[in-house]
Design an enzyme around this catalytic site. Structure first.
Site, short mmCIF file in Angstrom:
data_model
loop_
_atom_site.label_atom_id
_atom_site.label_comp_id
_atom_site.label_asym_id
_atom_site.label_seq_id
_atom_site.Cartn_x
_atom_site.Cartn_y
_atom_site.Cartn_z
N PRO A 2 0.72 -1.16 -0.01
CG PRO A 2 -0.77 -1.59 1.78
CD PRO A 2 0.73 -1.95 1.14
CE LYS A 33 -2.66 -5.56 0.58
NZ LYS A 33 -2.02 -6.55 -0.18
CB ILE A 65 -1.61 -4.96 -5.00
CG1 ILE A 65 -0.72 -4.41 -5.62
CG2 ILE A 65 -2.11 -6.65 -5.62
CD1 ILE A 65 0.56 -5.06 -5.79
#
Length: 118
Positions: A2, A33, A65
């Site tokens: 990120p 994440k 993603i």
């Protein structure tokens, strides 16, 4: 991996110390994440207009993603990021806007290649 980019018209002196690190930890939690993969940039004191007004404001760009690709995901993320930003910046939610941008692995370069091959 990120990426968070916070732009604000607030002067640097009005930002809490360690804001970038706090945003990193919050993003890791919100997006699920590892913090080691989160990248944060904070830019302050910018001339900005939001909704026709030059009153203090902020814009957050969240790129990642796989975790910012749907309205449902982003609705949950938005609520949590707004909680963090309103508390840390002292701005009302009407003076903050968040943009979500989904990324593909081939769009991020790292270690002389792209994430697709890592």
């Amino acid at each position: 991996m990120p990426f968070l980019e916070l732009d604000t018209s607030l002067p640097a002196g009005r930002l809490p110390p360690g804001l970038a690190q706090e945003l990193c930890a919050a993003a890791a939690d919100i997006l699920g994440k590892p913090a080691e993969r989160v990248n944060v940039t904070v830019r302050s004191g910018l001339p900005m207009v939001l909704g026709g007004s030059a009153e203090p404001c902020a814009q957050l760009l969240v790129s990642s993603i796989g975790v910012v690709g749907s309205a449902e995901q982003n609705q949950r993320h938005s609520a949590r990021f707004f909680d963090v930003l309103t508390a840390k910046l002292g701005l009302g939610p009407e003076r903050i806007v968040i943009r979500f941008y989904p990324l593909e692995p081939w769009q991020i370069g790292k270690n002389r290649t792209v994430m697709t091959f890592l």
